[in-house]
Write a protein that holds these residues in place. Structure first.
Motif, PDB file in Angstrom:
ATOM      1  N   ARG A  69       0.843  -1.196   0.000  1.00 47.62           N
ATOM      2  CA  ARG A  69       0.000   0.000   0.000  1.00 47.62           C
ATOM      3  C   ARG A  69       0.878   1.246   0.000  1.00 47.62           C
ATOM      4  N   LEU A  70       0.529   2.201  -0.872  1.00 43.67           N
ATOM      5  CA  LEU A  70       1.226   3.485  -0.961  1.00 43.67           C
ATOM      6  C   LEU A  70       0.203   4.582  -1.224  1.00 43.67           C
ATOM      7  N   THR A  71       0.604   5.819  -1.000  1.00 39.47           N
ATOM      8  CA  THR A  71      -0.238   6.939  -1.413  1.00 39.47           C
ATOM      9  C   THR A  71       0.022   7.190  -2.897  1.00 39.47           C
ATOM     10  N   PRO A  72      -0.878   7.879  -3.576  1.00 36.27           N
ATOM     11  CA  PRO A  72      -0.612   8.218  -4.984  1.00 36.27           C
ATOM     12  C   PRO A  72       0.698   9.002  -5.147  1.00 36.27           C
ATOM     13  N   ALA A  73       1.018   9.889  -4.209  1.00 35.67           N
ATOM     14  CA  ALA A  73       2.271  10.649  -4.299  1.00 35.67           C
ATOM     15  C   ALA A  73       3.476   9.718  -4.185  1.00 35.67           C
ATOM     16  N   GLU A  74       3.416   8.748  -3.275  1.00 31.92           N
ATOM     17  CA  GLU A  74       4.512   7.779  -3.149  1.00 31.92           C
ATOM     18  C   GLU A  74       4.633   6.939  -4.410  1.00 31.92           C
TER      19      GLU A  74
END
Length: 165
Positions: A69-74
């Motif tokens: 799982r990551l953020t869109p920015a990551e």
């Protein structure tokens, strides 16, 4: 042995001997390699119902480790996909049930993107084929040649400001 780029260089040296066209030897070959390699990679991805950007998003999430799982920015920082492409890819991957977006429990402004079980199964199926294809594409080089080329290309990327975070 000569190639297309050698012929191009010869023509420029004849027509414009006042110019040092030697960079074309590298850039021209890089451009030709990119075109050939990208076409081959696309075929392998298509066998799994993916395109390069979708593969990259799934692979980035998979290699991030549990909980995948990551953020869109990551995702944007650690993948090879542009910001506009990330949103578009996430929409398509989510519609296919390969990723799920959920709001952060601690910050309402943050969304997390996670691999679903189907997304993980697909990337785990596609990755070995992708790696085998890359091995095949580089089979004309010895291991020391590949290592040297990788190091040279890293140096060039760094000189152009493409360093890791």
């Amino acid at each position: 042995m000569t190639d297309h780029v050698d012929k191009l260089l010869e023509q420029w040296r004849r027509e414009r001997p006042d110019l040092d066209v030697s960079p074309m030897a590298v850039i021209g070959r890089l451009k030709r390699l990119t075109r050939l390699i990208e076409a081959d990679l696309r075929r392998t991805f298509a066998e799994h119902g993916l395109d390069p950007a979708s593969f990259d998003v799934l692979a980035t999430l998979r290699r991030s480790g549990p909980p995948y799982r990551l953020t869109p920015a990551e995702l944007m920082r650690t993948s090879m996909v542009t910001s506009g492409a990330v949103t578009q890819r996430l929409d398509r991957l989510e519609a296919r049930g390969l990723v799920a977006r959920t709001p952060s429990e601690t910050d309402g402004r943050v969304v997390h993107v996670a691999l679903t079980a189907d997304g993980r199964a697909l990337i785990d199926q596609a990755l070995p084929d992708h790696v085998a294809n890359e091995h095949r594409l580089l089979s004309g080089l010895t291991a020391p040649q590949r290592d040297g080329l990788a190091e040279t290309l890293r140096d060039l990327l760094e000189s152009l400001g493409d360093a890791s975070d």
